[in-house]
Scaffold this motif. Structure first.
Motif, mmCIF file in Angstrom:
data_model
loop_
_atom_site.group_PDB
_atom_site.id
_atom_site.type_symbol
_atom_site.label_atom_id
_atom_site.label_comp_id
_atom_site.label_asym_id
_atom_site.label_seq_id
_atom_site.Cartn_x
_atom_site.Cartn_y
_atom_site.Cartn_z
ATOM 1 N N SER A 114 0.823 -1.218 0.000
ATOM 2 C CA SER A 114 0.000 0.000 0.000
ATOM 3 C C SER A 114 0.851 1.259 0.000
ATOM 4 C CB SER A 114 -0.936 -0.001 1.215
ATOM 5 O OG SER A 114 -0.183 -0.061 2.419
ATOM 6 N N ASN A 115 2.052 1.176 0.568
ATOM 7 C CA ASN A 115 2.950 2.336 0.598
ATOM 8 C C ASN A 115 4.350 1.861 0.208
ATOM 9 O OD1 ASN A 115 4.431 4.624 1.025
ATOM 10 N ND2 ASN A 115 3.616 5.045 3.074
ATOM 11 N N LYS A 116 4.660 1.997 -1.063
ATOM 12 C CA LYS A 116 5.939 1.504 -1.571
ATOM 13 C C LYS A 116 7.107 2.386 -1.168
ATOM 14 C CE LYS A 116 3.757 -0.759 -5.527
ATOM 15 N NZ LYS A 116 2.395 -0.583 -4.967
ATOM 16 N N SER A 117 6.848 3.572 -0.640
ATOM 17 C CA SER A 117 7.920 4.500 -0.270
ATOM 18 C C SER A 117 8.254 4.450 1.223
ATOM 19 C CB SER A 117 7.553 5.928 -0.671
ATOM 20 O OG SER A 117 6.365 6.346 -0.014
ATOM 21 N N THR A 118 7.624 3.545 1.957
ATOM 22 C CA THR A 118 7.936 3.405 3.382
ATOM 23 C C THR A 118 9.431 3.177 3.569
ATOM 24 O OG1 THR A 118 5.769 2.485 3.915
ATOM 25 C CG2 THR A 118 7.560 2.004 5.450
ATOM 26 N N GLN A 119 10.042 3.920 4.490
ATOM 27 C CA GLN A 119 11.482 3.795 4.710
ATOM 28 C C GLN A 119 11.767 3.067 6.018
ATOM 29 O OE1 GLN A 119 13.915 7.249 4.101
ATOM 30 N NE2 GLN A 119 12.900 7.806 2.185
ATOM 31 N N GLY A 120 12.917 2.410 6.040
ATOM 32 C CA GLY A 120 13.335 1.667 7.222
ATOM 33 C C GLY A 120 14.439 0.700 6.829
ATOM 34 N N ALA A 121 14.686 -0.285 7.668
ATOM 35 C CA ALA A 121 15.661 -1.318 7.354
ATOM 36 C C ALA A 121 15.009 -2.337 6.421
ATOM 37 C CB ALA A 121 16.135 -2.000 8.632
ATOM 38 N N PRO A 122 15.569 -2.581 5.227
ATOM 39 C CA PRO A 122 14.942 -3.514 4.278
ATOM 40 C C PRO A 122 14.796 -4.914 4.863
ATOM 41 C CG PRO A 122 16.645 -2.197 3.196
ATOM 42 C CD PRO A 122 16.778 -1.951 4.657
ATOM 43 N N THR A 123 13.673 -5.540 4.554
ATOM 44 C CA THR A 123 13.412 -6.910 5.012
ATOM 45 C C THR A 123 13.132 -7.868 3.864
ATOM 46 O OG1 THR A 123 11.059 -6.410 5.296
ATOM 47 C CG2 THR A 123 12.485 -6.107 7.220
ATOM 48 N N VAL A 124 12.789 -7.324 2.679
ATOM 49 C CA VAL A 124 12.507 -8.166 1.522
ATOM 50 C C VAL A 124 13.093 -7.500 0.273
ATOM 51 C CG1 VAL A 124 10.406 -9.255 2.421
ATOM 52 C CG2 VAL A 124 10.241 -7.060 1.222
ATOM 53 N N TYR A 125 13.249 -8.314 -0.798
ATOM 54 C CA TYR A 125 13.735 -7.762 -2.057
ATOM 55 C C TYR A 125 13.001 -8.415 -3.215
ATOM 56 C CZ TYR A 125 16.399 -12.089 -2.660
ATOM 57 O OH TYR A 125 16.753 -13.412 -2.804
ATOM 58 N N TRP A 126 12.847 -7.647 -4.296
ATOM 59 C CA TRP A 126 12.235 -8.139 -5.535
ATOM 60 C C TRP A 126 13.291 -8.100 -6.634
ATOM 61 C CZ3 TRP A 126 9.274 -4.396 -9.125
ATOM 62 C CH2 TRP A 126 8.943 -5.049 -10.329
ATOM 63 N N PHE A 127 13.625 -9.262 -7.156
ATOM 64 C CA PHE A 127 14.582 -9.377 -8.252
ATOM 65 C C PHE A 127 13.801 -9.330 -9.555
ATOM 66 C CE2 PHE A 127 17.476 -12.482 -10.718
ATOM 67 C CZ PHE A 127 18.192 -11.436 -11.282
ATOM 68 N N ASP A 128 13.907 -8.207 -10.252
ATOM 69 C CA ASP A 128 13.187 -8.007 -11.506
ATOM 70 C C ASP A 128 14.073 -8.488 -12.653
ATOM 71 O OD1 ASP A 128 11.327 -7.281 -13.359
ATOM 72 O OD2 ASP A 128 11.470 -5.115 -13.027
ATOM 73 N N ARG A 129 13.707 -9.633 -13.248
ATOM 74 C CA ARG A 129 14.588 -10.322 -14.196
ATOM 75 C C ARG A 129 14.421 -9.775 -15.609
ATOM 76 N NH1 ARG A 129 14.543 -16.632 -12.524
ATOM 77 N NH2 ARG A 129 16.311 -16.584 -13.943
ATOM 78 N N LEU A 130 14.844 -8.536 -15.781
ATOM 79 C CA LEU A 130 14.833 -7.877 -17.077
ATOM 80 C C LEU A 130 16.122 -8.204 -17.826
ATOM 81 C CD1 LEU A 130 13.729 -4.386 -15.711
ATOM 82 C CD2 LEU A 130 12.228 -6.113 -16.745
ATOM 83 N N ILE A 131 16.240 -7.754 -19.084
ATOM 84 C CA ILE A 131 17.508 -7.886 -19.800
ATOM 85 C C ILE A 131 18.597 -7.132 -19.045
ATOM 86 C CG2 ILE A 131 18.731 -7.306 -21.925
ATOM 87 C CD1 ILE A 131 16.147 -7.873 -23.438
ATOM 88 N N ALA A 132 18.238 -5.972 -18.502
ATOM 89 C CA ALA A 132 19.110 -5.252 -17.565
ATOM 90 C C ALA A 132 18.449 -5.372 -16.191
ATOM 91 C CB ALA A 132 19.268 -3.792 -17.979
ATOM 92 N N PRO A 133 18.737 -6.438 -15.442
ATOM 93 C CA PRO A 133 17.976 -6.731 -14.223
ATOM 94 C C PRO A 133 18.237 -5.717 -13.113
ATOM 95 C CG PRO A 133 19.836 -8.228 -14.433
ATOM 96 C CD PRO A 133 19.772 -7.443 -15.709
ATOM 97 N N THR A 134 17.262 -5.653 -12.216
ATOM 98 C CA THR A 134 17.371 -4.771 -11.050
ATOM 99 C C THR A 134 16.877 -5.523 -9.817
ATOM 100 O OG1 THR A 134 15.143 -3.847 -11.343
ATOM 101 C CG2 THR A 134 16.973 -2.691 -12.423
ATOM 102 N N VAL A 135 17.207 -4.979 -8.654
ATOM 103 C CA VAL A 135 16.652 -5.482 -7.406
ATOM 104 C C VAL A 135 16.064 -4.292 -6.657
ATOM 105 C CG1 VAL A 135 18.826 -5.280 -6.124
ATOM 106 C CG2 VAL A 135 17.106 -6.939 -5.403
ATOM 107 N N THR A 136 14.859 -4.487 -6.136
ATOM 108 C CA THR A 136 14.162 -3.433 -5.397
ATOM 109 C C THR A 136 13.968 -3.892 -3.964
ATOM 110 O OG1 THR A 136 13.010 -2.632 -7.369
ATOM 111 C CG2 THR A 136 12.052 -2.069 -5.238
#
Length: 231
Positions: A114-136
Motif C-alpha cells: 500500500s505504501n511503496k515509499s515506506t522507509q526503514g531497514a529492508p526486510t525483503v527484495y524483488w529481483f526483476d529479471r529484465l535484460i538489464a535486471p534490477t533489485v528493489t
C-alpha cells in the motif's frame, strides 16, 4: 604400476568439439570449417542451457552493494541468472556491523504494497529479471544507518571459443556432460539417426554430474502446527 600422481587432465573447447563429433561418427579427416562454426554455436547454446538448469555451484559469486538512503532500486549485472541468498549489513564497515537475512518477494507482492515509499531497514527484495535486471528493496533504505545489500549470485558461464587452446568454464566433474551434451546437439545436424542415443547419453551425464554438484548438508523441515493447538 604406479599411478600418475597428477591432476592435470582437462579438455580444451576444441578437444571437446572433436570428441563430440566422434560420438556422431564424424571423424577428424572429414571435419570441415562448417562443422566448427556449428560446434561453436552449439557449445555456447549448451552452456546457456546449463545456466537455465541452475544451481551451478562453481558460478556462485558474492556481491555487495552500498545502499543510499531513499533509493529502493539498484542495478544487477546482466550475467546474473538468479539470486540465492541475501542479507543486509547494518553499519557496514564499523565495529557494530550486524547482518540480517532478508527474503525474496514477487512482482505481485510488490504491487500489493500500500505504501511503496515506506522507509526503514529492508526486510525483503524483488529481483526483476529484465535484460538489464534490477533489485528493489522494501522498506526503502532510510538514512539513519549505513546499509549494505549482500547476496550470492548465480552467473552465466563465460563464452566458449575454439581457438588458442581455450578451456571450458566448468570443472573437471562436468567435462563428460559437456561432450555428451554437445554430441547430442550436433547429432541433430550431422547424425539424426543417433539423436536419441546421444540424448540418453547427455541426460545420464547431466544426472551424474548434477547429483554430485550439490552442497552436502542436512535439510531440516519444521511443520507449522501451531494452529492445531489454539484454544
Amino acid at each position: 604400476m604406479a599411478s600418475s600422481g597428477t591432476y592435470n587432465f582437462s579438455l580444451s573447447n576444441g578437444e571437446a568439439v572433436l570428441a563430440a563429433l566422434e560420438r556422431c561418427q564424424v571423424r577428424a579427416p572429414s571435419i570441415r570449417q562448417e562443422h566448427m562454426v556449428t560446434a561453436r554455436r552449439e557449445i555456447n547454446l549448451l552452456l546457456a542451457e546449463a545456466a537455465n538448469k541452475q544451481v551451478n555451484l562453481w558460478k556462485v559469486v558474492q556481491v555487495s552493494t552500498d545502499l543510499a538512503g531513499g533509493t529502493a532500486t539498484y542495478d544487477v549485472t546482466p550475467q546474473t541468472v538468479m539470486i540465492l541468498d541475501a542479507w543486509i549489513t547494518t553499519n557496514a564497515g564499523s565495529s557494530t556491523a550486524n547482518d540480517r537475512y532478508i527474503t525474496p518477494f514477487s512482482r505481485t507482492d510488490y504491487a500489493s504494497l500500500s505504501n511503496k515509499s515506506t522507509q526503514g531497514a529492508p526486510t525483503v527484495y524483488w529481483f526483476d529479471r529484465l535484460i538489464a535486471p534490477t533489485v528493489t528493496l522494501w522498506p526503502v533504505p532510510d538514512a539513519s544507518s549505513t546499509y549494505q545489500f549482500n547476496y550470492f549470485s548465480c552467473v552465466q558461464m563465460f563464452d566458449a571459443n575454439l581457438t588458442g587452446g581455450e578451456t571450458p568454464d566448468l570443472p573437471y566433474l562436468w567435462l563428460d556432460w559437456l561432450v555428451a551434451g554437445l554430441a547430442h546437439r550436433l547429432s541433430r545436424v550431422y547424425a539424426p539417426q543417433l539423436e536419441q542415443l546421444r540424448k540418453a547419453d547427455a541426460m545420464e551425464a547431466w544426472q551424474v554430474a548434477a547429483t554430485q554438484g550439490v552442497e552436502n548438508v542436512p535439510i531440516y523441515l519444521t511443520p507449522g502446527i501451531g494452529g492445531y493447538y489454539r484454544r
